[in-house]
Design a protein around this motif. Sequence first.
Motif, short mmCIF file in Angstrom:
data_model
loop_
_atom_site.label_atom_id
_atom_site.label_comp_id
_atom_site.label_asym_id
_atom_site.label_seq_id
_atom_site.Cartn_x
_atom_site.Cartn_y
_atom_site.Cartn_z
N LEU A 1 42.45 27.78 52.95
CA LEU A 1 41.58 28.08 51.81
C LEU A 1 42.44 28.30 50.58
O LEU A 1 43.55 28.83 50.67
N THR A 2 41.93 27.92 49.43
CA THR A 2 42.59 28.30 48.19
C THR A 2 42.28 29.77 47.91
O THR A 2 41.38 30.36 48.54
N ARG B 1 35.53 33.63 47.12
CA ARG B 1 34.12 33.26 47.32
C ARG B 1 33.65 33.64 48.72
O ARG B 1 32.51 34.09 48.90
N PHE B 2 34.52 33.45 49.71
CA PHE B 2 34.20 33.82 51.08
C PHE B 2 33.92 35.32 51.19
O PHE B 2 32.93 35.75 51.79
N LEU C 1 40.79 31.00 45.33
CA LEU C 1 39.43 31.10 44.82
C LEU C 1 38.41 30.96 45.96
O LEU C 1 37.40 31.67 45.98
N GLU C 2 38.67 30.06 46.90
CA GLU C 2 37.78 29.92 48.05
C GLU C 2 37.76 31.20 48.88
O GLU C 2 36.71 31.60 49.41
N PHE C 3 38.91 31.86 48.98
CA PHE C 3 38.97 33.12 49.71
C PHE C 3 38.12 34.19 49.01
O PHE C 3 37.38 34.93 49.65
N GLY D 1 44.04 28.38 42.45
CA GLY D 1 43.50 27.12 42.97
C GLY D 1 44.35 26.49 44.05
O GLY D 1 43.99 25.44 44.60
N ASP E 1 30.64 36.26 49.54
CA ASP E 1 29.50 35.97 50.41
C ASP E 1 29.31 37.07 51.45
O ASP E 1 28.19 37.52 51.72
#
Length: 222
Positions: free
Chosen positions: A58-59, A65-66, A61-63, A96, A69
């Motif tokens: 994961l990037t 977002r995770f 930013l994805e982390f 990123g 959530d």
Amino acid sequence: MLGPNGAGKTTTIKMIAGLLRPTSGKITVCGHDVAGDYIEVKKRIAYVPDQPFLYDKLTGLEFLRFLADLYGVNGAQRESEFERVIDLFSMQDYIGQLTESYSHGMKQRLVLGAALMHRPKVMVVDEPMVGLDPHHQFILKEVLKERATAGMTVFLSTHQLSVAEEVADRIGIVHMGKMVAVGTKKELHNLGGVNNAALEATFLALTREDSDVVVQRQLHQG
């Protein structure tokens, strides 16, 4: 919370975070039993371990977002929180990128930012300064003091006596699985053998290896 290696600091923190079950006794966070009502506890706390754990593919930013959530951070608040923590820990240049490329310090900044994102009532942190450069150590100390003033409880374990001196309202010293002293900085200073001795003198006196008896002291209630 201060103590020598093996005193029980990380074990205590893992019990508060719900990762270990106490063999006896009871732990409550915000009035909820960690063992019996752990979902309600996890909604209210943030836990930062001594070794940051990330998902390599994961990037950054994805982390974020995770985690958003998981904690139900939605709507307009969601994007503003991303921007806030990215800016706070100067992560713009690498947020990123895949986290597998991060240095230890970059990982630490990301997990600290992620922990603050849902504005927890209690933050449990194990050795937060490891891997951080002096600039971000200063930022973190200021953030923790600011959040504590605003009402968040910070439970912090550290080997750095100077960090405890700077940020703590109350300090506990753990030795051989027992809390041997709890109090304000001034109260602990006075335990060092001379009036207003440094915290280091108190720490060494209460945790020396040749001590035959551990005396438990409760110096401050609050």
